[in-house]
Every structure is written in C-alpha cells, then in structure tokens.
Design an enzyme around this catalytic site. Structure first.
Site, PDB file in Angstrom:
ATOM      1  N   HIS A  21       0.876  -1.176   0.000  1.00  0.00           N
ATOM      2  CA  HIS A  21       0.000   0.000   0.000  1.00  0.00           C
ATOM      3  C   HIS A  21       0.915   1.228   0.000  1.00  0.00           C
ATOM      4  O   HIS A  21       1.738   1.401   0.894  1.00  0.00           O
ATOM      5  CB  HIS A  21      -0.922  -0.012   1.223  1.00  0.00           C
ATOM      6  N   GLU A  24       1.691   3.652   3.124  1.00  0.00           N
ATOM      7  CA  GLU A  24       2.059   3.093   4.425  1.00  0.00           C
ATOM      8  C   GLU A  24       3.579   3.143   4.500  1.00  0.00           C
ATOM      9  O   GLU A  24       4.287   2.311   3.935  1.00  0.00           O
ATOM     10  CB  GLU A  24       1.467   1.689   4.567  1.00  0.00           C
ATOM     11  N   HIS A 116       3.300  -3.408   6.614  1.00  0.00           N
ATOM     12  CA  HIS A 116       2.132  -2.508   6.568  1.00  0.00           C
ATOM     13  C   HIS A 116       2.073  -1.597   7.778  1.00  0.00           C
ATOM     14  O   HIS A 116       2.642  -1.888   8.825  1.00  0.00           O
ATOM     15  CB  HIS A 116       0.841  -3.338   6.534  1.00  0.00           C
ATOM     16  N   GLU A 178       2.091  -5.474  10.827  1.00  0.00           N
ATOM     17  CA  GLU A 178       1.149  -4.348  10.769  1.00  0.00           C
ATOM     18  C   GLU A 178       1.415  -3.474  11.994  1.00  0.00           C
ATOM     19  O   GLU A 178       1.135  -3.871  13.116  1.00  0.00           O
ATOM     20  CB  GLU A 178      -0.271  -4.902  10.814  1.00  0.00           C
TER      21      GLU A 178
END
Lengths: 319, 313
Positions: A21, A24, A116, A178
C-alpha cells in the site's frame, strides 16, 4: 487441530515487501533503503530480497492506483489473459507473481514478509493466514519471546473456505507486519525503527531454522476474524457518526454487549448489540471507510502449536 | 467624550468552511451535519452559512484534485479568465469568491471559519493572519478562556514571504481552525468534539459582541512563523531522514539549539543549529511532505488587543 506441512528444506528465497500500500510509509522507506543498502537483509544462509511492491502508488503516496493490490493475488486475476485495459494493480500482481511465485508452484519464494501500517492503535500486530500454519505460528512466537516489550499480537485473517488474496500468498509461506498507529503518508521514527527491528528478528528466526534449530511446542493465543461492523450511515450512505471515544484506540480490548461503539453527529450513542464479547481490531482504519468497515471483530483463540522439528534429521534409533 | 474601546460594526454574515482539504474529515462531517441540521450554529440576528468548499476532493477523500485550494485565493488566480484549462481548485476559488467575497470588498462575508485537521500533535489551534486585528485577538482570547483547561494555541502566519492566500482570506475576519492529531481520511470523535466546541465559543463571542457587550483590553500568547524546515535529502532529492523521536509529537514545545531534530535512515542524529530557542509546529504533517516542510519554526510573543464594542444597532 490439523497442521500444514512444515518446511523440510532451508528457506533460501525470502522477500521483504514494502509499499504494497503506497501510503504506508514504514515499509515504503525500508524497502527503498534496502534496495540501495541491503546489508540489513543478509544472513549466513540466505539474503532476503527487498521489493517495492506498488511503485506507482508509492510515487503518488496513495494506497493504490486502480484497486487494492493486496486483494489481487487470486487465481482469477493472476491467470486471466492480460489486456492493456487491466487495472494497474492487476498487471503488477502478475509481475510480482512472476518474480516471487508463481503462486502454489515449486518455484515460488519460500517466504514473504509484507510490511504494513495502520491508522488504528494496533501496536505490533503479526498477520498470518490461519492457526494451522505451524511455521508462521513459530515465527510469531519467536518474535513475542524476542520482543516482549512490544506485546506482539497475532491476527489470523483467513476465514474458512476463503481463497488467499494477499501478496504473501504468492510465496510458499509468509506473514504480514502491521504497525500502528501511523497516519497514511507519515513516516514516524519510532515505528520505522520498530519495523526494522522486527524484520531483523524474523530473518534471525529463519536463519536459526536454516541452521537446524528445533522449536518446542507451545500454547498460542491469537485473534481470529469473526466479522466486520460498518459505521452508522445516512440514507445516502454517508457517515452518520463515527467511532465512539470509548472504543477509539481500544484495539484488542474486550468489547462487551451494551458498550458504546459509535457516536452519531446528533450526539446519540450507538451500543454494541452482539450477544458475546468480541475483540475489535483495525478500529477506525482510514483505508477501510471505503470498504464499509469501522472495525473488524475477532474472537480470541488459544490453541496448541506442535513442535517445529529441526531440519537436520535426528539420528535414527539403532535397530 | 473619548472612548477607549474600538467601536466596530456588528457582524452580520458568517461562513463555516469544511472540506477545503477533502481528506480532513472533521470539518467535512461537521459542515455536512450542519447543512442538514444547523440549529447549533444559529445565533439571533446572524447569518451563518456552512459550505463544503472542495466537494470533488471530499468525494475522492483526497487533499485536492489539481492544486491546493487553500493557496489560490490571491488576486491573480481570482482574476483569471474562466476557462476549462484552469485547475479545478482555481475555478472553485473563483466561485467561492463570488459567493462569499469578493475579497477586499465591502460585500465580503464578515467572518469565515475554515476547518482543518493535521496529522501533527497540535491540539486545538487557531490561525491568525494579522497581528493588529483587535476583533480576532479578542475572539481568540474568548475561545481560549472558554476552552480552558483544554489548551488552545494561536499560530500567527503573518510573514512577508511565508503567508499564503487562504480560502478564508476573502472575509474581513479570516479564522483558521486546525485540530490534531488526526490521520487524513479518519474521523475521530474526540477531535470532532473539540472542533465543535471551538465553533460554539466563537459564535457565542460574535453573538455577545453583536449584543453590545464590551470586551476589555486583553493579551494572548501567539506563535509567529519564522521559517519552514525541509527534510534532509539525498542527491536524488529523496528524503534521507525522519523527524527525530525526541521531536515527534512535540509541537509548541521549546526546541533548543543542539536538540535532536532528524534521524537519518542510517541512524545519525541531526541537531538544531542556530542560537535561539524556537517552537516547532506542523511537525511531521502528512500533507507537507510534498511542500518540503518537515516542520515550521515559530517564535513566541504576546499580542495585545484594545477594548472592543460593537456600534449600537
């Protein structure tokens, strides 16, 4: 509990993907840095390959250009006949499948570590497909033991019968890291350093495994997806309120029936009407507004993970 | 008889702008809510008009479509001939100028509040464009006092080269409201509740002023922009360092010469040079990466306002 087969060969082809992404930033900057100076990624038995997964989205500092790349690694997208009209991310997913896969083939990479960030207060979250993935569970456990100060939590995203769609699914195995909270388009030093240290610890685990270390069985705790909850909406589909202050930033904490979950713009509280306690995650994640998700409900599981045997075969018992 | 207060015209027309940046969601949703139900922003004898200023950017949840709307309200852009080739935001600026201006004219709105969010840890911030504006200093003093103990800071952007042509600048009294930290594309209830209170107190002040209440002389502390600081970059122009952990989230706090400012990607600390203490703001704001601004340095000073009272109506 049935478990998936564990690797019987050293993991030599390992990739670290950032910018899956494009906004990010921890992974974007780490991948860019390692493409220039890959020293951090080298271990005696292997060197991990840094990959900037979505360069066009990264250049525009957006999550994606045409569609979410990390939902595009399904057989349908990967095997359909290529066309100039394909969305950018479909084309890019096929390129990555060539580079790191092909998915479900013998030539695929052994492991992908996908980086992420989230705007939610998720702290350090390790994302694996499911509890049967013994190797991934051992890796997560290793990170928890190595980094107790980070309180790493394990999130299992795959629902029964669901086809895998994330970038790590192209390789034989993989997990996602994450880290949050971090706004999209912002690079925070604390999360950048934490991400870097976690990647190092992951590579160290693979190195230990490659060198013949065995890992004993353990009792695991993880949060498994059980559903999603959307924001309150107006008749036009616009937001009618937002996450309640008492729920905001409380990722992984128990949410009990009757607790407030939303505050409407008119000032009313919306209460949680479920029948049992759940553990909400990705609370108020910016990227999920368009997916109709205010938070993801999980249930907390505890389960036994069998030992991860050493690669070096144990001496056979003398007949 | 001599009067020691500044007598001013009552305020008649007020606008509240949201969505000037389409991904700063507090203003977007407060304004949308008030367009549906404006009871809480109505005051006797006052026209208060909410407006979504950049609807296309709001729809896409992006800061802007072609260029930053909050930088194009200069007379050159506002005076350009309308054509399809103009950036969307310049066309939109001209429309807004017709509805709420024209800028620098008698017909323009009296007060415009423009609602913004920042990813920086700036708390409740009021942005002042002119240090000699007794009316706004009095208003900001009232808002600060009403919000206490919640802190509310005043950022003064008066500067020969760094002041920019804001959307609100078409009003006689432009007020920027900036609340953070909030990621772009996220709507936090705590931030929303704070911004809502700021607007309530601001409108109450205008109401009291219009009713003829006299506001005695007052003083407020403000942070005046000195300069913008870019990220360290490599030869290709790419960012080579992050805001140092010691500076991250420390908006408004004193930063002394020799204090860490950046951490390079290979681990070196870069210190603040110069010989004066500064007060950093907009530390690590997402939207300012492309503007080459890691933070802005400010200096702290006190502004005084004379007593004000509206002309009787």
């Amino acid at each position: 509990m049935c478990s998936l087969p564990v690797p019987r060969q050293p993991l030599r082809r390992v990739a670290v993907t950032g910018g899956t992404h494009g906004n990010e930033m921890s992974g974007v900057y780490l991948a860019r840095h390692w493409l220039q100076a890959p020293g951090d990624l080298q271990r005696p038995s292997f060197s991990a390959t840094p990959v900037l997964a979505n360069p066009a989205a990264t250049a525009a500092c957006r999550r994606y250009v045409d569609r979410d790349l990390n939902r595009t690694f399904t057989t349908t997208f990967l095997t359909a006949r290529a066309s100039p009209d394909d969305p950018y991310e479909v084309t890019r997913a096929r390129e990555l499948n060539q580079l790191l896969g092909p998915k479900a083939s013998g030539q695929a990479f052994d492991f992908i570590l996908d980086l992420h960030n989230t705007t939610a207060n998720m702290g350090t979250c390790l994302i694996a497909d499911n509890a049967h993935n013994v190797f991934a569970m051992h890796l997560c456990h290793h990170l928890q033991l190595q980094k107790p100060e980070l309180s790493c939590r394990v999130f299992l995203y795959q629902q029964p019968g669901e086809e895998s769609y994330a970038i790590a699914s192209v390789a034989k195995n993989g997990i996602g890291l994450e880290l949050g909270p971090q706004p999209q388009g912002v690079l925070r030093a604390d999360l950048f350093s934490r991400m870097r240290a976690l990647v190092a610890a992951c590579l160290d685990f693979i190195e230990l495994f490659n060198q013949g270390t065995a890992f004993p069985a353990f009792e695991a705790e993880a949060y498994s997806v059980s559903g999603t909850v959307d924001f309150p909406r107006t008749q036009d589909g616009d937001l009618a309120g937002t996450v309640h202050p008492q729920l905001q930033d409380r990722d992984f904490e128990p949410l009990r029936p009757g607790a407030p979950i939303f505050q409407t713009f008119g000032g009313e509280d919306v209460l949680y009407e479920g029948e049992s306690t759940v553990f909400p995650v990705f609370i108020n994640e910016a990227a999920y507004y368009e997916k109709g998700i205010a938070f993801i409900q999980t249930e907390k599981l505890t389960f036994s993970v069998p030992a991860l045997p050493s690669l070096t075969p144990a001496p056979s018992p003398v007949p | 008889m001599t009067s020691h207060h500044v007598a001013e015209e009552p305020i008649k027309k007020v606008a509240i702008f949201g969505g000037t940046h389409g991904n700063e969601l507090t203003g977007v949703f407060l304004v949308k809510h008030w367009l549906e139900n404006g009871t809480e922003i109505q005051r006797m004898g006052l026209e208060v008009k909410p407006l979504i200023t950049n609807p296309k950017a709001v729809k896409k949840c992006t800061r802007y479509i072609d260029c930053d709307l909050n930088r194009v309200f200069d007379l050159e852009n506002l005076g350009k001939n309308i054509s399809e080739d103009l950036p969307y935001e310049v066309r939109r600026a001209q429309e807004i100028n017709l509805l709420f201006g024209p800028k620098n004219s008698e017909d323009s709105y009296d007060v415009i509040f423009d609602l913004h969010n920042t990813t920086s840890n700036m708390g409740c911030t009021l942005i002042l464009e002119d240090s000699r504006n007794d009316f706004l200093i009095q208003m900001f003093h009232y808002i600060k006092t009403s919000l206490a103990p919640l802190p509310c800071y005043v950022y003064l952007i008066e500067h020969p080269s760094l002041k920019y042509a804001t959307t609100r600048s078409i009003a006689k009294y432009p007020v920027g409201i900036e609340v953070g930290p909030q990621p772009h594309g996220v709507l936090r209830a705590d931030i929303l509740n704070q911004m809502r209170k700021m607007i309530k107190h601001a409108l109450d002040f205008i109401h009291d002023f219009n009713e003829g209440k006299e506001f005695p002389p007052c003083a407020i502390e403000v942070y005046k922009i000195m300069e913008k600081v870019d990220y360290p970059r490599n030869e290709s122009g790419e960012i080579a360092a992050v805001i140092h952990p010691n500076l991250q989230d420390q908006d408004w706090k004193p930063l002394h010469p020799g204090d860490p400012v950046f951490l390079t990607l290979d681990g070196k600390t870069i210190l603040l040079g110069g010989d004066c203490t500064v007060y950093p703001v907009f530390v690590n704001e997402a939207a300012y990466y492309e503007k080459k601004e890691a933070f802005a340095k400010t200096t702290k000073l006190t502004l005084n306002a004379r007593s004000i009272r509206s002309l009787s109506r």
